[in-house]
Write a protein that holds these residues in place. Structure first.
Motif, mmCIF file in Angstrom:
data_model
loop_
_atom_site.group_PDB
_atom_site.id
_atom_site.type_symbol
_atom_site.label_atom_id
_atom_site.label_comp_id
_atom_site.label_asym_id
_atom_site.label_seq_id
_atom_site.Cartn_x
_atom_site.Cartn_y
_atom_site.Cartn_z
ATOM 1 N N LEU A 291 0.797 -0.942 0.371
ATOM 2 C CA LEU A 291 0.400 -0.652 -0.202
ATOM 3 C C LEU A 291 0.602 1.051 -0.131
ATOM 4 O O LEU A 291 0.665 2.086 -0.855
ATOM 5 C CB LEU A 291 -1.043 0.217 1.301
ATOM 6 N N ASN A 292 2.257 1.268 0.960
ATOM 7 C CA ASN A 292 2.712 2.081 0.715
ATOM 8 C C ASN A 292 3.666 2.446 -0.633
ATOM 9 O O ASN A 292 3.536 4.125 -1.574
ATOM 10 C CB ASN A 292 3.965 2.259 1.949
ATOM 11 N N PHE A 293 3.947 1.512 -0.897
ATOM 12 C CA PHE A 293 4.951 1.697 -2.600
ATOM 13 C C PHE A 293 3.864 2.944 -3.673
ATOM 14 O O PHE A 293 4.127 2.964 -4.168
ATOM 15 C CB PHE A 293 5.335 0.264 -2.407
ATOM 16 N N TRP A 294 2.817 1.842 -3.435
ATOM 17 C CA TRP A 294 1.508 2.152 -4.163
ATOM 18 C C TRP A 294 0.807 3.674 -4.616
ATOM 19 O O TRP A 294 0.836 4.054 -5.065
ATOM 20 C CB TRP A 294 0.445 1.159 -4.192
ATOM 21 N N THR A 295 1.338 4.503 -3.098
ATOM 22 C CA THR A 295 0.618 5.340 -3.133
ATOM 23 C C THR A 295 -0.121 5.557 -3.052
ATOM 24 O O THR A 295 -1.459 5.914 -3.117
ATOM 25 C CB THR A 295 1.274 6.194 -3.905
ATOM 26 N N ASP A 296 -1.134 4.076 -1.889
ATOM 27 C CA ASP A 296 -2.735 4.129 -2.185
ATOM 28 C C ASP A 296 -3.419 5.417 -1.414
ATOM 29 O O ASP A 296 -3.196 5.744 0.243
ATOM 30 C CB ASP A 296 -3.051 2.821 -1.303
ATOM 31 N N PRO A 297 -4.659 5.344 -2.121
ATOM 32 C CA PRO A 297 -5.511 6.321 -1.378
ATOM 33 C C PRO A 297 -5.976 5.573 -0.676
ATOM 34 O O PRO A 297 -7.209 6.548 0.688
ATOM 35 C CB PRO A 297 -6.623 6.670 -2.635
ATOM 36 N N ARG A 298 -5.668 3.909 0.136
ATOM 37 C CA ARG A 298 -6.800 3.470 1.189
ATOM 38 C C ARG A 298 -5.501 3.973 2.440
ATOM 39 O O ARG A 298 -6.341 3.714 3.592
ATOM 40 C CB ARG A 298 -7.572 2.037 0.841
ATOM 41 N N ILE A 299 -4.607 4.317 2.126
ATOM 42 C CA ILE A 299 -3.015 4.868 3.244
ATOM 43 C C ILE A 299 -3.021 6.483 2.996
ATOM 44 O O ILE A 299 -2.104 7.276 3.926
ATOM 45 C CB ILE A 299 -2.346 4.141 3.710
#
Length: 518
Positions: A291-299
């Motif tokens: 999630l961090n690597f993807w710069t994910d909107p969920r986080i």
């Protein structure tokens, strides 16, 4: 004279006892005891209680096995090490069978002339199929035909083979689809999932049917019929078998979002025990680093996707940022806690308050089912589109501000930056590296967040996503293939327990259920 007095006295005493007896019966009739009920009174409690069991074990069992969370534990019995006490199996067995009685009663009562309602009958069959699938996928062979017949005096039910159970579940879903197609009205207040929308119950019925068909699609002896039925539902006969088409149609019991524990629709995560549990468990690197690597909107904590430095998954950053700890660590090598879930007292975005955690099945899961079916050539279409729709809707479920338009700039920018583009040149399957199935199932893993044991079931079916193996794993590093039967069943139902074990193999966590075997 004395004789006359004695007889007269005895007569009054007898009359008195007779009067007292009638009064006793009247006084000891419970005025609030429900002798008979209607189907609308049974549905909501059964759904709430089933989801409560699902959410509790999702949090402290599925999430530990599937590297969402890691207990900060030096205990030799730790789920994340594939090492746990046998009595962990009791909770879901007891709760699921208890609520199956209620779901079955809904069908029975809704078949009576005074309560006749085919929609309640259809809903009860869908819920039965849902809960029985959880039972058999968790334990293997379980009581089915003779289950929940205690009121008839049958207290030692036979265990049915999983193959037979699945065929019966498919039949229930076919019957339910037909019953729900009549669109008979029900009491809106009785339905906390769809508020009386029978069309959406029908879509859940057929979406669940796809989930269960896919589960058996790799079993050689039934694969061809499962694939043919997937094609019928998804491609050749969509009018007869409507399925989810948007997040709004997902099967979710939405909690109030409040912390009033006396409200029956307050999330099961809201109590003192859960409050402490939310702050002492660390998230896992496998879950967090992606999630961090993807710069994910969920986080994402920005105003666009979150609010007040809080993200929609209610995850707090650790000292190292949005990172976790490694799963499967050796006893004595515990790392300091990193990212963790906010408690309800720390954030309004805490999962404890989140109304969206009561998940039965989401639209994103359906899209990943279709992505797999398309990639394998079972149905027509473009696997990439289903894959992208699954990703977009998995994010949008938790982050409503994120667009589900897979052609839009927001989505295409996210996919490009995260390196998640579909690649038709990849092999379909790979046990150790990148493949179409690994890409689909990695994203499906995130879409199944908070959905009972589905991450675990899918991993057992496919081996995806590929999970790292810590050096502290027990059980030879093998992912448990099932839960053992509750210990008390050996004593309470010894004959049928022994037959079930003889049919399946040893009663331990490494005995594969029928659909896992070649």
């Amino acid at each position: 004279m004395k004789k006359i007095i004695y007889i007269t006295t005895l007569l009054f005493v007898m009359l008195g006892f007779n009067a007292c007896d009638k009064g006793f019966e009247k006084e000891n009739t419970d005025p609030i005891r429900i002798i008979n009920t209607s189907p609308d009174k049974l549905l909501a409690p059964a759904l709430v209680n089933t989801l409560t069991a699902n959410m509790v074990r999702n949090r402290n069992f599925n999430n530990e096995l599937m590297q969402v969370t890691v207990a900060q534990s030096e205990d030799e019995f730790a789920v994340f090490r594939y090492d746990f006490r046998p009595n962990i199996a009791d909770y879901t067995w007891n709760n699921w069978y208890s609520e199956l009685t209620n779901f079955k009663d809904i069908y029975e009562v809704a078949s009576q002339p005074q309560y006749q309602n085919n929609s309640y009958k259809g809903i009860s069959l869908v819920c039965e199929a849902w809960v029985f699938s959880l039972l058999t996928d968790t334990y293997g062979d379980v009581p089915f035909k003779e289950a929940n017949l205690g009121k008839t005096g049958l207290v030692e039910p036979a265990f049915d083979p999983q193959k037979d159970i699945y065929q019966a579940l498919f039949a229930k879903l076919e019957e339910a689809n037909n019953l729900l197609s009549e669109n008979v009205a029900i009491d809106v207040a009785s339905d906390p999932v769809y508020k009386g929308n029978i069309t959406l119950w029908r879509k859940f019925c057929n979406s669940l049917h796809l989930r269960l068909l896919l589960r058996l699609s790799g079993k050689a002896e039934v694969a061809s019929s499962m694939i043919a039925k997937i094609k019928e539902i998804a491609e050749t006969n969509p009018t007869k078998y409507p399925i989810f088409n948007s997040n709004a149609e997902s099967a979710v019991l939405k909690w109030t979002g409040l912390t009033v524990t006396t409200d029956p629709f307050t999330s099961p995560y809201v109590n003192a025990l859960r409050e402490a549990d939310f702050t002492i468990t660390s998230l896992c690197n496998f879950f967090m680093l992606k999630l961090n690597f993807w710069t994910d909107p969920r986080i994402d904590i920005s105003a666009k996707y979150g609010a007040n430095s809080r993200n929609r998954l209610g995850i707090a950053a650790g000292s190292g940022g949005f990172v976790g700890v490694e799963s499967g660590y050796e006893i004595g090598n515990r790392e300091n806690k990193q990212s963790y879930f906010y408690s309800s007292g720390a954030s309004d975005f805490s999962l404890q308050k989140n109304p969206l955690t009561g998940i039965m099945m989401t639209y994103a899961e359906v899209e990943f089912i279709l992505a797999e079916a398309t990639a394998k050539g079972w149905i027509a279409g473009t696997a990439a589109n289903h894959y992208y729709n699954g990703i977009a809707n998995a994010i949008n479920y938790w982050v409503p501000a994120f667009s589900t338009n897979i052609s839009g700039q927001e989505f295409t920018d996210y996919i490009a930056a995260a390196g998640l583009s579909w690649n038709d040149a990849l092999p379909l399957e790979s046990a150790t590296g990148d493949s179409k199935m690994e890409r689909i199932h990695l994203q499906k893993y995130f879409s199944l967040f908070q959905t009972d044991f589905q991450q675990w079931f899918e991993y057992r079916r496919t081996g995806h996503p590929i999970l790292p193996k810590g050096t502290g794993l027990r059980n030879g590093g093998r992912m448990p293939a099932r839960l053992n039967y509750p210990v008390y069943v050996q004593a309470a139902n010894p004959t049928n327990y022994s037959k079930a074990v003889a049919n399946m193999g040893a009663d331990n966590i490494n005995t594969q259920v029928w659909w896992q075997k070649p």
